[in-house]
Write an enzyme that holds these catalytic residues in place. Sequence first.
Site, PDB file in Angstrom:
ATOM      1  N   CYS A 173      -8.349 -22.065  11.810  1.00 57.48           N
ATOM      2  CA  CYS A 173      -8.460 -21.674  10.464  1.00 57.48           C
ATOM      3  C   CYS A 173      -7.526 -22.719   9.600  1.00 57.48           C
ATOM      4  O   CYS A 173      -6.488 -23.077   9.961  1.00 57.48           O
ATOM      5  CB  CYS A 173      -7.594 -20.463  10.375  1.00 57.48           C
ATOM      6  SG  CYS A 173      -7.395 -19.821   8.657  1.00 57.48           S
ATOM      7  N   ARG A 188       2.999  -1.356  10.900  1.00 60.88           N
ATOM      8  CA  ARG A 188       2.942  -2.652   9.953  1.00 60.88           C
ATOM      9  C   ARG A 188       3.820  -2.344   8.909  1.00 60.88           C
ATOM     10  O   ARG A 188       3.577  -1.514   7.958  1.00 60.88           O
ATOM     11  CB  ARG A 188       1.776  -2.936   9.631  1.00 60.88           C
ATOM     12  CG  ARG A 188       1.515  -4.435   9.205  1.00 60.88           C
ATOM     13  CD  ARG A 188       0.110  -5.082   9.265  1.00 60.88           C
ATOM     14  NE  ARG A 188       0.393  -6.486   9.324  1.00 60.88           N
ATOM     15  CZ  ARG A 188      -0.574  -7.485   9.473  1.00 60.88           C
ATOM     16  NH1 ARG A 188      -1.910  -6.785   8.696  1.00 60.88           N
ATOM     17  NH2 ARG A 188      -0.720  -8.612   9.730  1.00 60.88           N
ATOM     18  N   TYR A 235       0.795  -1.179   0.061  1.00 59.95           N
ATOM     19  CA  TYR A 235       0.035   0.056  -0.075  1.00 59.95           C
ATOM     20  C   TYR A 235       0.768   1.036  -0.145  1.00 59.95           C
ATOM     21  O   TYR A 235       2.031   1.145   0.047  1.00 59.95           O
ATOM     22  CB  TYR A 235      -0.974  -0.047   1.090  1.00 59.95           C
ATOM     23  CG  TYR A 235      -2.008  -1.230   1.170  1.00 59.95           C
ATOM     24  CD1 TYR A 235      -2.757  -1.391  -0.074  1.00 59.95           C
ATOM     25  CD2 TYR A 235      -2.132  -2.162   2.027  1.00 59.95           C
ATOM     26  CE1 TYR A 235      -3.900  -2.231   0.044  1.00 59.95           C
ATOM     27  CE2 TYR A 235      -2.874  -3.191   1.995  1.00 59.95           C
ATOM     28  CZ  TYR A 235      -3.790  -3.409   0.814  1.00 59.95           C
ATOM     29  OH  TYR A 235      -4.599  -4.401   0.729  1.00 59.95           O
TER      30      TYR A 235
END
Length: 659
Positions: free
Chosen positions: A350, A223, A176
């Site tokens: 998961c 992050r 990003y």
Amino acid sequence: MSQKYQNLFSPGKIGTLELKNRVVMTAMGTGFANPDGTPSERIIKYYEERAKGGVGLIVTEVTRVNDDHGKASDGQLSVSKDENIEALKVFADRIHQYGTKLFVQLHHPGRQNASAAIGGQPVVGPSAIPCGLMQEETRALTTEEVEGLVEDFVNGAKRAKAAGIDGVELHAAHGYLLNQFLSPYTNKRTDKYGGSFENRLRFIEEIINGIRRECGDFPLMVRLSVDEYLDTIGAPEPGIVLEEGVKIVQALEKLGIDAIDVSSGIYETMNTIVEPTSYPQGWRTHLSQAVKAAVNIPVLAANVIRKPEFAEELLSSHTIDFVGIGRGLLADPEWVNKAAEGRECDIRNCISCLHCFESIFAGNLECAVNPRMGRELEYDHLQKDGQGQTVAIIGAGPAGMESARVLALRGFKPVIFEKEATVGGQLLLANKPPQKEKIDWLIEYLDNQLKQLGVEVRLNTMATVEEISKLSPYAVFIATGADAFIPGIEGSNLEHVYTTTDILNGAVNLEGKNIAVIGSGMTGLETAELLAEQGNTVTVYEMATQIGAGAYFQNLIDVTTKLARLGVGLHPVHKLHKILDRSIVLEKLDTNEMVETPVDAVVLSLGVRPNNTIANEMKGNFANVKCIGDVNAPREIAQAMSEGYTEAFNLEVKELATV
């Protein structure tokens, strides 16, 4: 509280903020917010379930700071305007009532966006370099626009603080905008924001300094993709590699950030951001180890952490300071509480199937193993109104087992009829290809729940109208699945012709053979991988113009990469014409040429057909019949689990007659 996880459940600090344990729910988009970017009741309930489940810190999904070219989706949270502060305060208060802290993740997608999300204008980035995945026209931001974005990020942090949010995370990972400025792969600027390491760092540096100036010691985390893994796609230049990633983290520490959230990858290397099922727990532990050794601030990392014992191991070895869990908390919002109570066998783990990402790209986040995820409002209160009435369930695959679990919780008496010797259904085929063992976790979870709930499972038992009639069932659930489809192709009945089911269930073992796999869906490709691993020469033929048409791209990339290493040939536009004793005849659909190629065996992967014979029989004999899973139409685990859950949840109850 379980004594096994003393590190996991010890308090920790990020800046001035103390967290009750070391589990952080890492950011993951949902699309559940209101169109104006305020938190909807749906999104609050979703996060509230995870807070109630024991998480120490929740980091929201990507939250936009700019409405002009920084919007990623209609359902995205926003801190781009003051009008959203009050709604964010309500959100924070709901999370805080469980002792959980809340960070907002400040985000701008940059070039990794769709033009349609920002009104049809070109997407923006540090340079006019389109994202290889998104393939959108990309415009380079002007220096003045970058300076304006600095203020957008700072103002977003100010609004978060004003709303009572506990801190912010700058999203400088996964390709990003902040990541794009840091990376020489995407930043080719010649102004003060490009070129040297110091200039590429300048954008995020100014944001951090601005947040500190306006918000004081407000907790601030970054992050970061410390390795973009561009070498895995043969990119002409490396971008950020681990050595440079560590250097960036050290620079960020000097700027005064309170913690680093270690990640990896960009959209072009998506499988290193969010991994397919073949990636083991902890595959990128070396990234956080390198960062931890180089800085003194707390290190957080999401590292395919599925099991609490593995999380404890990472903490006790000082590999990380906080455990980042994303998809694991989609699958089970009570992961933390269950671990704390020593109920590991009750955790719905998961399985890394990537249905969540496939669904979010389609516009609505779902979890394959947790049908309630994202529908917490709709399925809020499970009525315990079964009154001991019997429900017969035919088939112990995922749909049948999930329906039995929910029906038992409701107070019904489910009785499962399973013709095989064990539970699992189609999952017992799905777990057989290489590196698919996480499927076993789902089988084990469902089996354990049924045993705990006292559900009667009749194995090696064919369901008949006579046997089910003996139960006088209130309802009958049909979960008989689907069977492999064998087409009417000449030679399809020959002895050396098999289906993928024959291979995956172990009925047939082939070694040292020259095998043609017909059909390139995921089942065909994964069966081809298994056959190649077993020492066969394998070639896949597909009628369509591309291999794996319709498969989710991350899973397809994963399996085809492995097939390439194994030397498996992939041939689209080839239609099987007929099968001979030692060869097959194929039609090349682009040229209409007939070609004959020698083979020792043929494996058909041409789909499955619903096994609905018994469904029709049951409907003719019982009034209340529900069909769930593949018996309706062949699909995936997600649909089987969802139908099993919803039909059991919604089963209407008529009052029992009183005597």
